[in-house]
Design an enzyme around this catalytic site. Sequence first.
Site, PDB file in Angstrom:
ATOM      1  N   GLU A   1       3.260 -64.124  15.386  1.00 22.16           N
ATOM      2  CA  GLU A   1       3.185 -65.556  15.699  1.00 22.16           C
ATOM      3  C   GLU A   1       3.592 -66.303  14.437  1.00 22.16           C
ATOM      4  OE1 GLU A   1      -0.244 -66.593  18.172  1.00 22.16           O
ATOM      5  OE2 GLU A   1      -0.271 -68.499  17.114  1.00 22.16           O
TER       6      GLU A   1
ATOM      7  N   GLU B   1      -5.603 -62.711  17.559  1.00 27.52           N
ATOM      8  CA  GLU B   1      -6.554 -63.324  16.628  1.00 27.52           C
ATOM      9  C   GLU B   1      -7.993 -63.153  17.096  1.00 27.52           C
ATOM     10  OE1 GLU B   1      -5.385 -67.367  15.851  1.00 27.52           O
ATOM     11  OE2 GLU B   1      -3.509 -66.765  14.925  1.00 27.52           O
TER      12      GLU B   1
HETATM   13  C1  GAL Z   1      -2.745 -69.568  16.564  1.00 20.16           C
HETATM   14  C2  GAL Z   1      -3.202 -69.098  17.937  1.00 20.16           C
HETATM   15  C3  GAL Z   1      -2.440 -69.805  19.049  1.00 20.16           C
HETATM   16  C4  GAL Z   1      -2.424 -71.278  18.769  1.00 20.16           C
HETATM   17  C5  GAL Z   1      -1.776 -71.519  17.438  1.00 20.16           C
HETATM   18  C6  GAL Z   1      -1.600 -72.969  17.095  1.00 20.16           C
HETATM   19  O1  GAL Z   1      -3.646 -69.281  15.586  1.00 20.16           O
HETATM   20  O2  GAL Z   1      -2.994 -67.729  18.072  1.00 20.16           O
HETATM   21  O3  GAL Z   1      -3.046 -69.553  20.281  1.00 20.16           O
HETATM   22  O4  GAL Z   1      -3.727 -71.740  18.792  1.00 20.16           O
HETATM   23  O5  GAL Z   1      -2.577 -70.918  16.452  1.00 20.16           O
HETATM   24  O6  GAL Z   1      -1.074 -73.107  15.821  1.00 20.16           O
END
Ligand code: GAL
Length: 806
Positions: A498, A422
Site C-alpha cells: 500500500e 494492517e
Molecule cells: C492505510 C489503510 C487503508 C486506509 C489508508 C488511508 O493505513 O490500510 O485502509 O485507511 O491507510 O491512508
Amino acid sequence: MKNIFVLLLSFTSVICAAQSRSVIELEKGWKFHKGDAATAEAIGFDDSGWQTVTVPHDWAIYGPFDKEIDKQTVAITQNGEKIPTEKTGRTGALPFTGTGWYRNTFDIKDFAADKKAILLFEGAMSEPQVYLNGAKIGEWAYGYAYFYFDISDKLLEGQNTLAVQLSNEEFSSRWYPGAGLYRPVSIVIKNAESIDQWGTTITTPVATAEVAQVTIKTKFTGENLRLMTTLYDAEGNKIAQNATTQSILNQFEQHIKVEKPHLWSPENPYLYTAVSRLYAGDELKDEVTTTFGIRSIHYSAENGFQLNGKTRKFKGVCLHHDLGPIGTAVNKAALRRQMQILKDLGCDAIRSAHNMPSFEQLELADEMGFMFLAESFDEWKKPKVENGYNRFFDDYAKRDVENLVRATRNHPAIVMWSAGNEVPDQYGSAGVKRARWLQELFHKEDPTRPVTVGMDQVKATMESGFGAILDVPGLNYRVHLYEEAYEKFPQGFILGSETASTVSSRGIYKFPVVKASMKEYPDFQSSSYDLEYCSWSNLPEDDFILQDDKPWVIGEFVWTGFDYLGEPTPYDTSWPSRSSYFGMVDLAGIPKDRYYLYRSRWNTQDETLHILPHWNWEGREGQKTPVFAYTSYDRAELFVNGKSQGIQIKNDSTPQTRYRLMWNDVIYEPGTLKVVALDENNKPVAEEEVKTAGKPHALKLEADRTNLKADGKDLAFVTVSVVDKNGIPCPTATNQLNFNVTGAGSFRAACNGDATSLELFHKPTMQLFSGKLVVLVQSSEKQGTIKLQVSGRGLKAESIKLNTSL
Ligand code: GAL
C-alpha cells in the site's frame, strides 16, 4: 472462477429435467424491508407492502446522508491518534446500519428427489440469517464472504420462499461497507452424482512458450463415474481431451499437454476453457465449464517477481468495493468502465482492499488483463473497530479463507493472496502464530500462490518475526523503513502493498503551493497540486524512487485508484466530508491530475502530456501561480500568452523535480497556457494548451459507450461538462443541472466527485463540481433508443442518444 454452466437463467422459475445442471439467478422478484419484521421468515407472511427490488441491491446508497449515522468517537490508533475525536462520515454517513429483510418467492419445476440443490451467496452485508420455506437453513457472519448451503432436502418442487435477514452493527467498519444482498444470489440444481461446488481446480505447473502442463483436479460425488475433460482455445477450437475413471477419495486428477500455449499476461490476457463432463456409463451426469489461463509466477530474491519468466514490478492500485454513486451493488458495466480507465493509466494490477473481490471483478481482470492481489481481512482477532471482524475470527476465519480460495483459484489474474491488512495482531507472539496459521491455510488450499500481509507496524514485525515468516513481506507506506526491512527480512524482496495516500480534490488548487501533511482548508477540499498527504503516508515520488532505484522492490499498490465512500481523511472530523480524497480518479470516475502523474510512467504505450492547474484565476492577476506538467517527456517549455517561461528538464535535485516539470514562478494573467514537450535537441515533439474560459454557455455530453445491452443492467456513463461560448471548458462551473431519461432506459444515478456534496446520487439533479459531473443511464430489457437530456438554468439544453440491443 465463476463457472459458466450449461444453462443460466434469471427467471424465478425453471425446468431442469433435461439438463444435467442449471443455475437460477435470483435477481428479480425480491421484496425488501428496512427494519425488524417479526415472522418475516414465514411462508405466508404478507410482504406485499414491501419495496420490490432486484438483487444485487444496496439498501443504504439511497441515503439520505446524515452525520449521526455510525458517528464514531474514537482515536484511530493506526493513524497515530491518541485522543478520541468525533468522526462523522467515516463510513459514508449513509444508512447502512440496522436490520434489513429480503424475501423472494419462486417456482421450481421438476425437482426430483434424486437432484441436488445448492444456494449460493456471493456476498451478503452482513451477518445473514437464511430461511427457506419458513425454516432456518443457515447463517454466516462476514459481509464479504462467499458461502453456500446444500438445500437438496429443503427445496420444494413448486413454490419456495427464501427469506434473508441482514444486520449491520455500528462501529463495524472503517469505510462504507454497503448493506444488503449486494452481490448475486443463485441456486444450482444438479444431479446427486455431480461435480462438487467449486470442485474444479486448474493449475499450470509447466507454462513455457513451447509447452504447458494443465493439471485439472475434479472433486465429485458418486461412484463408478468417468470424467471427460476437453480444452478449448479462445476461438472455441478443441485443442485437447482426456478421459479418466481413476479417482482417489472422490477426486480425479488429469494432466493435459498443450503445445505452444498462449501465455496469459496483462498485455495478452488469453483465456482457455475446460469443459468437464461427468458420465455414468453413457449418461451425462454433470457438465461444468471453467475459464483458465496458462501462466507462471515466481517470486525470488534473485529475480523479484516474474510472470512467465520475465521480471516485472506491479503497477497496481488498491480499490475498495463500492462503485461510487451506485454503492456496493455489484455491476459489471461499472466495473468494466473502472478497469478501462485503469488500463489507460497503464495500471496492471489491483488489490481488493481489504476483502474478497466480486466474481465479476475477477472475470474482468482475467479478460482485460490485470494481475490481482486478492485480500481477505482488515482485522483478525484484535479489533480496529469495536464490532469488526474480531467478533468472528475464531469461528469463521478458516471457512472464509477456504471459500475465498476455492471459489476463485482458477483465475489466472490472481497472483498473490493477502491474509490481512494492517492487523493489530502485528504486535505480540499470538499474532505471529495467527499469521503462520493463516498462511498455511492458504497454502493448503492453494500451493501455487504466495501470501502477503500489508504491514504498517514494520518495526514491530521486524522484532517479532511476523514479517519474516510471510511469503511476501508487504509494506504499507513507511518508505523510510524499506532498506531496513529488506536487510532484516529473509525473503530478499519487498512489496509496496500500500503506497502514497496522497490526497486531492479534482480541479481544486490551493495557494501557496507547498508540501504539507494533514493539510486542511475551510472548504474541506485538498489541493490538486498533489503535494498533500497524511501523517503516515507520502507523496507519489517517494515510492517512485524506491521502485526505480531498488531492484528488490517488486512493485506497488497505490492507495487508491478511485475515490471511495467513507474515510474522508484529512477531514475525518469535518462534516459534511463523506468520501475519500485518496483516489487518482474521483468518485464519479473522472481522472484527477494525479492520474496523469502515474500515467506518465506506467503507460509505456501512449505519451502523456498534462498541465495543471486550470487557467481561470480571476483575482490572481499578477500573482505567482505555479504550473506543473505531468509528462512522459523529459523536458518542456512553457508559454503564457506566447511568452516563454523557460524550459524545465526533469532532474534529481528533489523527488518532485525528478518526475514532474514545475514552473513555480509563473505570474497569472488570463489567456492561454501552453506547454511544448521537447526532445533532447529541444525540438518540439508535442504540445498541450489550457485556456481561460468565459461564462458557462453550453453543455457538452460524452458517453463512455453508446451501444448498450438491453438486459436491464447495462450502464452508460455520460460525462457532462460546461463550456463557454467558444467551446472552452469552464473549470470552476457549479451550475445545478437536471437530467431526464426517456425511451428504452432509465436514469440510474449522478455523481460529481465532490467529497462534501450531500446531494443524493439517485435524484435526477446535481450541481457540477469543478465544471463536471457524470450521469449513469441504465438500459431496460427493451431494445431501442435511450435519450438523456441535460438542462440547467441559463444553459442551452443538450441531449445524447444511446442504442440498446438484445
Ligand atoms: C492505510 C489503510 C487503508 C486506509 C489508508 C488511508 O493505513 O490500510 O485502509 O485507511 O491507510 O491512508
